[in-house]
Write a protein that holds these residues in place. Structure first.
Motif, mmCIF file in Angstrom:
data_model
loop_
_atom_site.group_PDB
_atom_site.id
_atom_site.type_symbol
_atom_site.label_atom_id
_atom_site.label_comp_id
_atom_site.label_asym_id
_atom_site.label_seq_id
_atom_site.Cartn_x
_atom_site.Cartn_y
_atom_site.Cartn_z
ATOM 1 N N VAL A 131 0.812 -1.209 0.000
ATOM 2 C CA VAL A 131 0.000 0.000 0.000
ATOM 3 C C VAL A 131 0.854 1.270 0.000
ATOM 4 C CG1 VAL A 131 -0.314 0.088 2.520
ATOM 5 C CG2 VAL A 131 -2.025 1.106 1.023
ATOM 6 N N GLY A 132 1.941 1.300 0.740
ATOM 7 C CA GLY A 132 2.778 2.495 0.806
ATOM 8 C C GLY A 132 3.416 2.836 -0.530
ATOM 9 N N ILE A 133 3.903 1.821 -1.213
ATOM 10 C CA ILE A 133 4.538 2.034 -2.513
ATOM 11 C C ILE A 133 3.494 2.435 -3.555
ATOM 12 C CG2 ILE A 133 5.853 0.927 -4.369
ATOM 13 C CD1 ILE A 133 7.486 1.468 -1.812
ATOM 14 N N VAL A 134 2.370 1.738 -3.574
ATOM 15 C CA VAL A 134 1.306 2.059 -4.534
ATOM 16 C C VAL A 134 0.829 3.488 -4.328
ATOM 17 C CG1 VAL A 134 -1.091 1.537 -5.182
ATOM 18 C CG2 VAL A 134 0.554 -0.311 -4.888
ATOM 19 N N TYR A 135 0.627 3.864 -3.068
ATOM 20 C CA TYR A 135 0.130 5.208 -2.791
ATOM 21 C C TYR A 135 1.155 6.261 -3.199
ATOM 22 C CZ TYR A 135 -2.503 8.891 -0.519
ATOM 23 O OH TYR A 135 -3.220 10.020 -0.264
ATOM 24 N N ALA A 136 2.422 5.990 -2.976
ATOM 25 C CA ALA A 136 3.468 6.937 -3.389
ATOM 26 C C ALA A 136 3.468 7.117 -4.907
ATOM 27 C CB ALA A 136 4.834 6.452 -2.910
ATOM 28 N N LEU A 137 3.345 6.025 -5.642
ATOM 29 C CA LEU A 137 3.316 6.105 -7.101
ATOM 30 C C LEU A 137 2.056 6.812 -7.581
ATOM 31 C CD1 LEU A 137 4.571 2.504 -7.944
ATOM 32 C CD2 LEU A 137 5.884 4.639 -8.072
ATOM 33 N N TRP A 138 0.920 6.484 -6.979
ATOM 34 C CA TRP A 138 -0.366 7.079 -7.355
ATOM 35 C C TRP A 138 -0.349 8.583 -7.103
ATOM 36 C CZ3 TRP A 138 -5.159 7.740 -4.084
ATOM 37 C CH2 TRP A 138 -6.290 7.939 -4.866
ATOM 38 N N CYS A 139 0.114 8.963 -5.933
ATOM 39 C CA CYS A 139 0.164 10.393 -5.597
ATOM 40 C C CYS A 139 1.170 11.145 -6.461
ATOM 41 C CB CYS A 139 0.519 10.587 -4.125
ATOM 42 S SG CYS A 139 -0.796 10.107 -3.017
ATOM 43 N N GLY A 140 2.357 10.579 -6.614
ATOM 44 C CA GLY A 140 3.395 11.248 -7.394
ATOM 45 C C GLY A 140 2.959 11.487 -8.829
ATOM 46 N N ALA A 141 2.434 10.450 -9.452
ATOM 47 C CA ALA A 141 1.983 10.596 -10.838
ATOM 48 C C ALA A 141 0.802 11.561 -10.921
ATOM 49 C CB ALA A 141 1.596 9.233 -11.414
ATOM 50 N N GLY A 142 -0.113 11.465 -9.961
ATOM 51 C CA GLY A 142 -1.260 12.364 -9.950
ATOM 52 C C GLY A 142 -0.854 13.820 -9.796
ATOM 53 N N ILE A 143 0.095 14.076 -8.905
ATOM 54 C CA ILE A 143 0.576 15.446 -8.691
ATOM 55 C C ILE A 143 1.172 16.013 -9.969
ATOM 56 C CG2 ILE A 143 2.348 16.830 -7.527
ATOM 57 C CD1 ILE A 143 1.869 14.983 -5.062
ATOM 58 N N ILE A 144 2.004 15.236 -10.617
ATOM 59 C CA ILE A 144 2.649 15.693 -11.845
ATOM 60 C C ILE A 144 1.603 15.971 -12.928
ATOM 61 C CG2 ILE A 144 4.218 15.034 -13.723
ATOM 62 C CD1 ILE A 144 5.620 15.697 -11.046
ATOM 63 N N LEU A 145 0.678 15.041 -13.118
ATOM 64 C CA LEU A 145 -0.321 15.206 -14.170
ATOM 65 C C LEU A 145 -1.283 16.355 -13.883
ATOM 66 C CD1 LEU A 145 -1.042 11.444 -14.916
ATOM 67 C CD2 LEU A 145 0.159 13.077 -16.395
ATOM 68 N N ILE A 146 -1.736 16.479 -12.643
ATOM 69 C CA ILE A 146 -2.637 17.574 -12.291
ATOM 70 C C ILE A 146 -1.934 18.918 -12.440
ATOM 71 C CG2 ILE A 146 -3.792 18.687 -10.321
ATOM 72 C CD1 ILE A 146 -5.451 16.539 -11.665
ATOM 73 N N THR A 147 -0.675 18.973 -12.064
ATOM 74 C CA THR A 147 0.087 20.212 -12.224
ATOM 75 C C THR A 147 0.221 20.571 -13.704
ATOM 76 O OG1 THR A 147 1.289 19.802 -10.185
ATOM 77 C CG2 THR A 147 2.264 21.373 -11.722
ATOM 78 N N ALA A 148 0.487 19.577 -14.533
ATOM 79 C CA ALA A 148 0.583 19.821 -15.978
ATOM 80 C C ALA A 148 -0.750 20.308 -16.540
ATOM 81 C CB ALA A 148 1.038 18.549 -16.700
ATOM 82 N N ILE A 149 -1.852 19.698 -16.110
ATOM 83 C CA ILE A 149 -3.172 20.134 -16.568
ATOM 84 C C ILE A 149 -3.451 21.554 -16.092
ATOM 85 C CG2 ILE A 149 -5.659 19.763 -16.246
ATOM 86 C CD1 ILE A 149 -4.972 16.711 -16.353
ATOM 87 N N GLY A 150 -3.125 21.835 -14.839
ATOM 88 C CA GLY A 150 -3.315 23.198 -14.324
ATOM 89 C C GLY A 150 -2.528 24.218 -15.116
ATOM 90 N N TRP A 151 -1.329 23.857 -15.490
ATOM 91 C CA TRP A 151 -0.450 24.763 -16.243
ATOM 92 C C TRP A 151 -0.962 24.960 -17.669
ATOM 93 C CZ3 TRP A 151 3.711 23.393 -19.879
ATOM 94 C CH2 TRP A 151 4.528 24.480 -20.194
ATOM 95 N N ILE A 152 -1.341 23.851 -18.326
ATOM 96 C CA ILE A 152 -1.765 23.928 -19.729
ATOM 97 C C ILE A 152 -3.222 24.369 -19.857
ATOM 98 C CG2 ILE A 152 -2.195 22.530 -21.805
ATOM 99 C CD1 ILE A 152 0.230 20.779 -20.832
ATOM 100 N N TRP A 153 -4.131 23.699 -19.165
ATOM 101 C CA TRP A 153 -5.562 23.904 -19.352
ATOM 102 C C TRP A 153 -6.074 25.151 -18.628
ATOM 103 C CZ3 TRP A 153 -9.012 20.525 -21.935
ATOM 104 C CH2 TRP A 153 -10.361 20.818 -21.776
#
Length: 111
Positions: free
Chosen positions: A57-79
Motif C-alpha cells: 500500500v505504501g509504494i502504490v500510494y506513493a506512485l499514485w500520488c506522485g503521478a497524480g501530482i505531476i499530471l494535475i500540475t501539468a493540466i493546471g499549467w496547460i488547461w
C-alpha cells in the motif's frame, strides 16, 4: 507490463480526470462536472483496490500520488493557465525522480 501496473495507470487516469472535473464543479453546484468527479473518484479507488491486492500500500500510494501530482500540475499549467515558478518545477522534478527510483530500484514492488 503486469496487470498491477495497468490497474494503477487506470486508477491514476480516473483520479486525474476526477480532480480536473472537481475544479469545474464550483462547489458541487454544477451537475455534469459533479457527476464526473464522483464517478471518476469511485473508479479510481476501485482500480486502486485491484492494485493493492498484490502490491504494498505504501509504494502504490506513493506512485499514485506522485503521478497524480505531476499530471494535475501539468493540466493546471496547460488547461487552466496556472503559472509555475522555479521552486514548483524543481519540486516536480524531485517527485518524478522519486517515482523513478521506486520503480527502478525498489525490491518491494511486484515486477
Amino acid at each position: 507490463m503486469s496487470w498491477n501496473y495497468a490497474y494503477l495507470i487506470v486508477a491514476i487516469i480516473f483520479e486525474v480526470l476526477a480532480t480536473t472535473a472537481l475544479k469545474e464543479t464550483h462547489g458541487f453546484t454544477r451537475l455534469v462536472p459533479s457527476l464526473a468527479t464522483v464517478v471518476g473518484y469511485a473508479l479510481a479507488f476501485y482500480f486502486l483496490s485491484l492494485t493493492l491486492r498484490s502490491m504494498p500500500v505504501g509504494i502504490v500510494y506513493a506512485l499514485w500520488c506522485g503521478a497524480g501530482i505531476i499530471l494535475i500540475t501539468a493540466i493546471g499549467w496547460i488547461w487552466f493557465r496556472q503559472s509555475l515558478d522555479l521552486p514548483a518545477v524543481v519540486g516536480m522534478g524531485f517527485i518524478m525522480l522519486g517515482v523513478g527510483v521506486i520503480n527502478l530500484f525498489s525490491k518491494t514492488l511486484v515486477h
